[in-house]
Enzyme design. Structure first.
Site, PDB file in Angstrom:
ATOM      1  N   ASP A 489       0.870  -1.304   0.222  1.00  0.00           N
ATOM      2  CA  ASP A 489       0.044  -0.466  -0.047  1.00  0.00           C
ATOM      3  C   ASP A 489       0.929   0.703   0.368  1.00  0.00           C
ATOM      4  OD1 ASP A 489      -3.075  -1.598   0.344  1.00  0.00           O
ATOM      5  OD2 ASP A 489      -2.170  -1.519   2.269  1.00  0.00           O
ATOM      6  N   ASP A 791      -4.666  -2.926   4.883  1.00  0.00           N
ATOM      7  CA  ASP A 791      -4.655  -2.541   6.754  1.00  0.00           C
ATOM      8  C   ASP A 791      -6.535  -2.139   6.757  1.00  0.00           C
ATOM      9  OD1 ASP A 791      -5.766  -0.100   4.220  1.00  0.00           O
ATOM     10  OD2 ASP A 791      -4.521   1.062   5.187  1.00  0.00           O
ATOM     11  N   ASP A 795      -9.781  -5.906   1.888  1.00  0.00           N
ATOM     12  CA  ASP A 795      -7.782  -6.217   2.472  1.00  0.00           C
ATOM     13  C   ASP A 795      -8.098  -7.546   2.392  1.00  0.00           C
ATOM     14  OD1 ASP A 795      -7.191  -3.829   0.719  1.00  0.00           O
ATOM     15  OD2 ASP A 795      -6.584  -2.942   2.163  1.00  0.00           O
TER      16      ASP A 795
END
Length: 1051
Positions: A489, A791, A795
């Site tokens: 990310d 997070d 996900d």
């Protein structure tokens, strides 16, 4: 060997292994000396089946509640009965009958009325409460609407728990203690760490040690009868002392490992929640929750205790962890029951805690699951396979050695003609032969191989925790060493996640806002209407809050993005509480990474309903057809205005700013909370640019990954220009790589993806499904070993699919953390690189230990077998072999499996998915060293007396002592050689590894004691200085031999 291991022990994967695969390898391991020790750190399958049974039971209970749920809170009226019967008709005959009975029971209850004769126990009322723990448990766990109504609903139950749904409980010590006494604490029954003596007892369960103990007892008995005390007891006592030494060293090592795992388990369970106590919002550990607490839950949170819904929006609860049902449940005022251990899939709410700890179904399930253990890792299973192969060979060699030695004795007696008369000495000799054969099995079955993996993993996990990485699953440590791709990310991982709103475009004006003064002056330039509607949007359309903390200071709660916007609202002169009180929130659609926007509907007195939307700039802007101009008027968006706003978004993004668009829409005087938010017709209020700087050290970490053969990809929901700017700054995006948007990526065919994925370095505006597709194709199509960060709740599929799921410790939700294998405590990309380094270190350390132990195994087997066959005697006695076994097993694992990582590890290519664990390099070193050691031992056996000028009656004993001493020093120097499998310089960094130095020093010191002082017990003879130097030199010669071997090229 590798193909045999893959075929028979390769079914167990790093994650998501089937129960069949876990059972199959256990059945193949039939050569096990000590099952209690060998299988201590493996999954307890019986406890897992027990947990599944609990889930099935919960599922059945839930089905039985259906008629009651259908009937609603007001009991089973005619419509409720009709709906319940309709439900029954959709099921099988048995289900129809069961539902009909339950409907009848519910109807009878309703007919009898809602009167209650519930009286709280005296101790409950004496403590200041009006309802007991059992009654609360029956309401929530049983989803009992009738009882809930009898007690007056949620508000009344809060009163009976002496709490307020607005200000929470009082935290005065005596008040909290009274609650804990009456209702219990929010902790689950866990298995305690066994004491040291339990490990001693388990170490004594080694079958070979038990047989040797019997041999020692018989030897003592016969020896004392034949030679008297103490002369006849020496051999037996020597074996007993050796057994005790092995047992205590093994138990100490295992006990220390168990303490390390306990520390890690404690760290894993550190979960905090937001509560209101004494009228203040605060974070506390879930273990400090008590009934009466008011808990605030948001998307991705785990429900920390059983409770009742007070207020909230669009709340969807996933109960699969408790019942196995994957269909989410809507929780609201009509269905207010929240169960501990379930997850918030969508929405947010305020909850009243009613039942905690072991009174909940989750508590009972967790107590069982905690005994289920972690899945065994692929390396543990493979090394169990290696131990089984060598164990079978050892058993064969031991049996043949015993047969040859006994046959030699019989042949001698036949030649002497004394085969009909046997003495006690000859009986002791046969016993010694048997003890040697058993000890060969002790040495040959490398019980320490799979346990070395556990030791190395425990050591690494403890160290990684200090490096801000919390390992949830053992296998992740070793898998991370093979990683070839990291999908990371952007926000919070590559960047600092400290966000500040630095630019804004409002009413067509663009302004930099790097200080409070600039924000204040900008506010004075904007029309009042625009400021008012902007503040309304900022303070109402948010997942954050502005509260006063314990110190009566203003505190902003929420994600860094929300905090940056709320701070901007305060700088504009806004009042959060005043804005919230000026309108009523009718509907909330929380932000999620699939929609990339969030929205609310407000009911404003005298105005009507108003919708507000906030999210990804281009998505929200596409839903707008009007904007507020410089005069504060709402005007239609023409082509020039749209182009100006799009250019503004691109300019903000090219400066690596995260861009958001805020918009609103008048809905008139009518709106239903069940209706969806409008998708078009909004008025653009503002476009803002939020700065999130790149973390220090990220560029260097990315460069380290590239030099280590690991490709790094950025996967983000941000604008593509923002993503490219950050990726270039981090060193991720190069001239050869491409940046792609999620909507474009997901339209590609399978063939196009196969060609495209290796080139992708940045994916922007990605959805969780895009990340999942990228991970799946990289793993299956390209055979990559993929690590992925996540997070959010959405996900979870990608984290589950990846070889290594990395959840963010600060910004990550509980759902993401539970799906992950490793939690990055500081959300820092550099920590991910550290995890890679530790993963490689574990893999290499275990390879070093395997190389060392297999060398000892091979030499000990061949030496004793060949000597028995050719000379009729075994050069190494049972006591000596037990000492050698301890050097190579427990002490060898301590020395080699705990080597800390070095920077050179990140300069070699990753092992990947198809690498052989026992590599050609290892076989070269094993065979070369084994050959050298065998030649040395054989030379000493045949030419030793002449070489050391030995004669006299003790010459045989001295020679055997020299053979034993030389053999041990061969292992000492081979242990040093094993520190590096390919490099010649094996001394680099050795003194920094205190454990290694201590093990070598202890081995040498104890060897001196055995030779010089314990001769009567260990069958040794004190050596002269010349003999010591000679035997040490013979061991040392293994080092130049090892250096020469490393020059031989292998594939």
């Amino acid at each position: 060997m590798e193909s045999y291991l893959n075929e028979n022990f390769g079914d167990v994967k790093a994650k998501n292994s089937s129960e069949e695969a876990l059972q199959r390898w256990r059945k193949l391991c039939w050569v096990v000396k000590n099952p209690k020790r060998r299988f201590r750190f493996t999954a307890n399958l019986s406890k897992r089946f027990e947990a599944q049974a609990i889930r099935r039971s919960n599922q059945m209970k839930k089905k039985e509640e259906v008629p009651a749920r259908v009937g609603g809170v007001n009991g089973i009226d005619n419509g409720g009965t009709e709906r319940a019967l309709c439900f029954a008709q959709e099921q099988g005959p048995a289900e129809k009958f069961r539902v009909a009975v339950l409907v009848s029971q519910a109807a009878l209850q309703f007919i009898h009325g809602l009167s209650s004769d519930y009286t709280p126990p005296e101790e409950v009322t004496a403590a200041g409460f009006q309802i007991c723990a059992d009654e609360l448990g029956s309401i929530v766990e049983g989803h009992d609407f009738k009882k809930l109504k009898i007690h007056g609903g949620v508000q009344s139950i809060a009163g009976k728990l002496s709490t307020s749904i607005t200000s929470g409980i009082s935290t005065a010590d005596d008040a909290l203690n009274r609650r804990k006494e009456i209702y219990g604490i929010n902790k689950f029954t866990e298995t305690k760490v066994p004491g040291f003596w339990v490990f001693v007892w388990e170490a004594l369960h080694d079958m070979t040690l038990m047989i040797l103990a019997v041999c020692a007892f018989v030897s003592l008995l016969v020896g004392i009868i034949m030679e008297g005390w103490p002369q006849g007891a020496h051999d037996g006592l020597g074996i007993v002392a050796s057994i005790l030494l092995v047992v205590f060293v093994t138990a100490t090592s295992d006990y220390r490992q168990s303490l390390q795992f306990k520390d890690l388990d404690t760290e894993k369970k550190k979960i905090t929640v937001q509560v209101t106590r004494d009228g203040q919002r605060q974070k506390i550990s879930i273990y400090d929750l008590v009934p009466g607490d008011i808990v605030h839950l948001a998307i991705g949170d785990q429900v920390p205790a059983d409770g009742l819904f007070i207020s909230g929006f669009s709340l969807l609860i996933n109960e699969s962890s408790l019942t196995g049902e994957s269909e989410p449940v809507h929780v609201n005022a009509e269905n207010p029951f929240l169960l501990s251990g379930t997850k918030v899939q969508d929405g947010s709410c305020k909850m009243l805690v009613t039942t905690v700890g072991m009174r909940t179904q989750w508590g009972k399930l967790m107590a069982t699951l905690s005994e289920g253990g972690d899945d065994e890792t692929p390396l543990q299973v493979k090394l169990n396979g290696v131990a089984t192969i060598i164990g079978k060979l050892g058993l064969f060699f031991a049996a043949v050695t015993f047969a040859v030695l006994v046959q030699g004795l019989f042949s001698r007696k036949l030649q002497e003609g004394s085969h009909w008369s046997w003495s006690g000495d000859e009986a002791l000799e046969i016993l010694e032969f048997f003890a040697v054969a058993v000890t060969i099995v002790v040495v040959a079955v490398p019980e320490g191989l799979p346990l070395a993996v556990t030791l190395s993993l425990a050591f690494a996990m403890k160290k990684m925790m200090h490096d801000k990485a919390l390992v949830r699953h053992l296998a992740a440590c070793e898998t991370m060493g093979s990683a070839t791709t990291i999908c990371s990310d952007k926000t919070g991982t590559l960047t600092t996640n400290h966000m500040t709103l630095v630019k804004a475009c409002i009413c067509g004006k663009i302004k930099e806002l790097s200080s409070t003064e600039e924000t204040s002056s900008f506010c004075s330039e904007i029309p009042d209407f625009a400021v008012r509607i902007l503040l309304q949007s900022i303070f109402n359309n948010t997942g954050g809050e502005i509260v006063r903390n314990k110190d009566d200071k203003i505190e902003i709660l929420g994600t860094p993005t929300e905090a940056a916007l709320l701070e901007f609202g305060l700088l504009l002169g806004g009042d959060f509480q005043a804005e919230r009180q000026a309108s009523k929130i009718v509907k909330v659609e929380p932000f999620n990474s699939a929609k990339k926007q969030m929205g609310v509907v407000l009911e404003i007195p005298g105005v009507g309903f108003q919708a507000h939307s906030k999210g990804a700039s281009e998505i929200v802007l596409a839903a707008c057809d009007k904007f507020i101009d410089s005069n504060g008027d709402v005007v239609a968006l023409d082509e020039a205005s749209i182009n100006h706003l799009k250019d503004t978004i691109d300019n903000f993004a090219s400066e690596a700013l995260r861009t958001l668009c805020l918009a609103y829409m008048e809905l008139g005087s009518e709106f239903s909370a069940e209706s969806p938010l409008p998708s078009k017709g909004y008025t653009c209020i503002a476009i803002v640019g939020i700065k999130d700087p790149v973390r220090p050290g990220v560029k260097e970490s990315v460069a380290i990954c590239k030099s280590a053969g690991i490709s790094v990809r950025m996967v983000t929901g941000d604008n593509i220009n923002t993503a490219k700017a950050i990726a270039k700054e981090c060193g991720i995006l190069t001239d050869e790589g491409i940046a792609i948007e999620g909507p474009v990526f997901r339209e590609k065919s399978e063939e196009e993806l196969q060609e495209l994925i290796p080139k992708i370095q940045v994916m922007a505006r990605s959805s969780p499904m895009d990340k999942h597709i990228l991970v799946k194709h990289s793993r299956t199509g390209l055979e990559e070993v993929v690590a992925v960060t996540g997070d959010g709740t959405n996900d979870a599929p990608a984290l589950h699919e990846a070889d290594i799921g990395l959840a963010m410790g600060i910004s990550g939700t509980e759902v993401a953390k539970e799906s992950a294998d490793v939690i990055i405590m500081d959300d820092n990309f550099s920590t991910i690189v550290t995890v890679c380094k530790w993963g490689r270190s574990i893999y290499v350390n275990i390879q070093k230990f395997v190389q060392f132990q297999l060398t000892v195994n091979i030499v000990a087997l061949i030496v004793n077998f060949s000597s028995a066959c050719l000379t009729g005697k075994a050069p190494l006695t049972a006591v000596q072999l037990l000492w050698v076994n301890m050097i190579m097993d427990t002490l060898g694992a301590l020395a080699l499996a705990t080597e800390p990582p070095n920077d050179d590890l990140m300069k070699r290519s990753p092992v990947g998915r198809k690498g052989n664990f026992i590599s050609n390099v290892m076989w070269r070193n094993i065979i070369g060293q084994s050959l050298y050691q065998f030649v040395i031992i054989w030379f000493l056996q045949t030419r030793g007396k002449a070489f050391f000028h030995l004669d006299g009656e003790d010459s045989d004993l001295i020679l055997n002592t020299l053979i034993f001493n030389s053999f041990v020093f061969c292992q000492v120097f081979n242990e040093i050689n094993s520190r590096e499998m390919e490099k010649i310089n094996v001394f680099k960094g050795m003194l920094r590894n205190h454990v290694f130095v201590a093990v070598i020093a202890c081995t040498v010191i104890f060897q001196i004691i055995i030779i010089q002082f314990l001769g009567t017990f260990a069958n040794t003879y004190p050596l002269t200085m010349q003999q010591w130097v000679g035997s040490i030199l013979l061991g040392f010669l293994g080092m130049p031999i090892a250096a020469a071997l490393k020059m031989i090229p292998v594939e």
